[in-house]
Scaffold this motif. Structure first.
Motif, PDB file in Angstrom:
ATOM      1  N   ILE A   1       8.095 -40.815  37.515  1.00 49.72           N
ATOM      2  CA  ILE A   1       8.362 -42.243  37.614  1.00 49.72           C
ATOM      3  C   ILE A   1       9.115 -42.658  36.353  1.00 49.72           C
ATOM      4  CG2 ILE A   1       6.077 -42.763  36.667  1.00 49.72           C
ATOM      5  CD1 ILE A   1       6.115 -45.384  38.238  1.00 49.72           C
ATOM      6  N   THR A   2      10.067 -43.535  36.517  1.00 45.91           N
ATOM      7  CA  THR A   2      10.807 -44.020  35.367  1.00 45.91           C
ATOM      8  C   THR A   2      10.252 -45.376  34.931  1.00 45.91           C
ATOM      9  OG1 THR A   2      12.490 -45.208  36.617  1.00 45.91           O
ATOM     10  CG2 THR A   2      12.912 -42.855  36.173  1.00 45.91           C
ATOM     11  N   ALA A   3      10.536 -45.731  33.698  1.00 49.04           N
ATOM     12  CA  ALA A   3      10.116 -47.029  33.185  1.00 49.04           C
ATOM     13  C   ALA A   3      10.729 -48.153  34.030  1.00 49.04           C
ATOM     14  CB  ALA A   3      10.515 -47.171  31.724  1.00 49.04           C
ATOM     15  N   ALA A   4      11.980 -47.978  34.438  1.00 48.68           N
ATOM     16  CA  ALA A   4      12.639 -48.990  35.259  1.00 48.68           C
ATOM     17  C   ALA A   4      11.947 -49.133  36.612  1.00 48.68           C
ATOM     18  CB  ALA A   4      14.112 -48.632  35.451  1.00 48.68           C
ATOM     19  N   GLN A   5      11.488 -48.007  37.196  1.00 46.63           N
ATOM     20  CA  GLN A   5      10.761 -48.083  38.458  1.00 46.63           C
ATOM     21  C   GLN A   5       9.453 -48.845  38.280  1.00 46.63           C
ATOM     22  OE1 GLN A   5      10.836 -43.785  39.364  1.00 46.63           O
ATOM     23  NE2 GLN A   5      11.441 -44.370  41.433  1.00 46.63           N
ATOM     24  N   MET A   6       8.765 -48.614  37.182  1.00 49.05           N
ATOM     25  CA  MET A   6       7.513 -49.331  36.936  1.00 49.05           C
ATOM     26  C   MET A   6       7.760 -50.835  36.836  1.00 49.05           C
ATOM     27  SD  MET A   6       5.222 -47.070  34.296  1.00 49.05           S
ATOM     28  CE  MET A   6       3.978 -48.352  34.197  1.00 49.05           C
ATOM     29  N   ARG A   7       8.770 -51.214  36.081  1.00 49.14           N
ATOM     30  CA  ARG A   7       9.067 -52.644  35.927  1.00 49.14           C
ATOM     31  C   ARG A   7       9.491 -53.256  37.256  1.00 49.14           C
ATOM     32  NH1 ARG A   7      11.492 -50.420  31.254  1.00 49.14           N
ATOM     33  NH2 ARG A   7      13.535 -50.574  32.229  1.00 49.14           N
ATOM     34  N   ALA A   8      10.312 -52.527  38.005  1.00 43.49           N
ATOM     35  CA  ALA A   8      10.762 -53.027  39.305  1.00 43.49           C
ATOM     36  C   ALA A   8       9.593 -53.142  40.289  1.00 43.49           C
ATOM     37  CB  ALA A   8      11.850 -52.112  39.874  1.00 43.49           C
ATOM     38  N   ALA A   9       8.702 -52.171  40.276  1.00 43.80           N
ATOM     39  CA  ALA A   9       7.539 -52.198  41.157  1.00 43.80           C
ATOM     40  C   ALA A   9       6.671 -53.416  40.851  1.00 43.80           C
ATOM     41  CB  ALA A   9       6.728 -50.911  41.004  1.00 43.80           C
TER      42      ALA A   9
ATOM     43  N   ILE B   1       3.818 -50.038  47.254  1.00 40.95           N
ATOM     44  CA  ILE B   1       5.073 -49.622  46.630  1.00 40.95           C
ATOM     45  C   ILE B   1       5.347 -48.151  46.934  1.00 40.95           C
ATOM     46  CG2 ILE B   1       6.236 -49.197  44.410  1.00 40.95           C
ATOM     47  CD1 ILE B   1       6.066 -52.163  45.157  1.00 40.95           C
ATOM     48  N   GLU B   2       6.547 -47.859  47.416  1.00 44.96           N
ATOM     49  CA  GLU B   2       6.995 -46.483  47.616  1.00 44.96           C
ATOM     50  C   GLU B   2       7.960 -46.144  46.492  1.00 44.96           C
ATOM     51  OE1 GLU B   2       9.548 -43.688  50.716  1.00 44.96           O
ATOM     52  OE2 GLU B   2       9.467 -45.845  51.036  1.00 44.96           O
ATOM     53  N   LEU B   3       7.610 -45.160  45.693  1.00 46.17           N
ATOM     54  CA  LEU B   3       8.493 -44.704  44.624  1.00 46.17           C
ATOM     55  C   LEU B   3       9.395 -43.616  45.183  1.00 46.17           C
ATOM     56  CD1 LEU B   3       5.803 -44.589  41.837  1.00 46.17           C
ATOM     57  CD2 LEU B   3       7.627 -46.283  42.084  1.00 46.17           C
ATOM     58  N   ILE B   4      10.695 -43.791  45.050  1.00 45.99           N
ATOM     59  CA  ILE B   4      11.665 -42.878  45.639  1.00 45.99           C
ATOM     60  C   ILE B   4      12.376 -42.131  44.519  1.00 45.99           C
ATOM     61  CG2 ILE B   4      13.665 -42.677  47.159  1.00 45.99           C
ATOM     62  CD1 ILE B   4      12.895 -45.545  48.163  1.00 45.99           C
ATOM     63  N   GLY B   5      12.352 -40.817  44.580  1.00 45.85           N
ATOM     64  CA  GLY B   5      13.023 -39.996  43.579  1.00 45.85           C
ATOM     65  C   GLY B   5      14.501 -39.830  43.892  1.00 45.85           C
ATOM     66  N   ASP B   6      15.219 -39.249  42.943  1.00 43.84           N
ATOM     67  CA  ASP B   6      16.645 -38.961  43.142  1.00 43.84           C
ATOM     68  C   ASP B   6      16.837 -38.036  44.329  1.00 43.84           C
ATOM     69  OD1 ASP B   6      17.484 -40.452  40.968  1.00 43.84           O
ATOM     70  OD2 ASP B   6      17.356 -38.762  39.579  1.00 43.84           O
TER      71      ASP B   6
ATOM     72  N   ARG C   1      17.051 -49.739  46.129  1.00 37.01           N
ATOM     73  CA  ARG C   1      17.197 -48.475  45.420  1.00 37.01           C
ATOM     74  C   ARG C   1      18.579 -48.404  44.810  1.00 37.01           C
ATOM     75  NH1 ARG C   1      16.384 -43.374  49.030  1.00 37.01           N
ATOM     76  NH2 ARG C   1      16.665 -42.346  47.051  1.00 37.01           N
ATOM     77  N   PHE C   2      18.725 -47.601  43.775  1.00 36.69           N
ATOM     78  CA  PHE C   2      20.023 -47.389  43.145  1.00 36.69           C
ATOM     79  C   PHE C   2      20.892 -46.513  44.025  1.00 36.69           C
ATOM     80  CE2 PHE C   2      17.773 -48.166  39.036  1.00 36.69           C
ATOM     81  CZ  PHE C   2      18.612 -49.159  38.570  1.00 36.69           C
ATOM     82  N   ARG C   3      22.188 -46.698  43.911  1.00 35.28           N
ATOM     83  CA  ARG C   3      23.168 -45.812  44.514  1.00 35.28           C
ATOM     84  C   ARG C   3      24.338 -45.746  43.560  1.00 35.28           C
ATOM     85  NH1 ARG C   3      27.608 -48.368  46.294  1.00 35.28           N
ATOM     86  NH2 ARG C   3      27.489 -50.535  46.860  1.00 35.28           N
ATOM     87  N   GLU C   4      25.247 -44.829  43.826  1.00 36.48           N
ATOM     88  CA  GLU C   4      26.434 -44.733  42.978  1.00 36.48           C
ATOM     89  C   GLU C   4      27.258 -46.005  43.153  1.00 36.48           C
ATOM     90  OE1 GLU C   4      27.286 -42.369  40.734  1.00 36.48           O
ATOM     91  OE2 GLU C   4      25.314 -41.531  41.169  1.00 36.48           O
ATOM     92  N   PRO C   5      27.723 -46.594  42.068  1.00 41.12           N
ATOM     93  CA  PRO C   5      28.535 -47.809  42.190  1.00 41.12           C
ATOM     94  C   PRO C   5      29.847 -47.535  42.900  1.00 41.12           C
ATOM     95  CG  PRO C   5      28.075 -47.282  39.871  1.00 41.12           C
ATOM     96  CD  PRO C   5      27.507 -46.193  40.703  1.00 41.12           C
ATOM     97  N   THR C   6      30.325 -48.525  43.609  1.00 41.88           N
ATOM     98  CA  THR C   6      31.611 -48.428  44.291  1.00 41.88           C
ATOM     99  C   THR C   6      32.719 -48.728  43.281  1.00 41.88           C
ATOM    100  OG1 THR C   6      30.584 -49.258  46.294  1.00 41.88           O
ATOM    101  CG2 THR C   6      32.988 -49.331  46.207  1.00 41.88           C
TER     102      THR C   6
END
Length: 90
Positions: A2-10, A61-66, A78-83
């Protein structure tokens, strides 16, 4: 992991603060604060990380890995590659 950003977002999705997450997970508030202040993946005792992940899961909360598909059916972000954008002419 889990990333710190995922924790804050959750927490944001649940509308709870760090103290409430600490109470839900049975982890101390300073530990939650340290975890969220981490860069990238949260590091710590496996048991502590498991408690936080389990508490978030129990709260919905569902934590999704890369590179992992979501198995949930609810709304989410969720994050994705920017356009790439076209450069504007001046």
């Amino acid at each position: 992991m889990i990333t710190a950003a995922q924790m804050r977002a959750a927490r944001a999705l649940l509308g709870i603060d760090q103290k409430q997450l600490a109470e839900l997970s049975g982890v101390s508030l300073p530990t939650i604060q340290r975890m969220e202040a981490s860069e990238g993946n949260v590091r710590g005792v496996v048991d502590t990380l498991s408690k936080v992940v389990e508490a978030l899961g129990a709260a919905g909360i569902e934590l999704i890995g890369d590179h992992v598909p979501s198995t949930g059916t609810g709304r989410g972000v969720r994050f994705r590659e920017p356009t790439p954008t076209k450069a504007k002419s001046v």
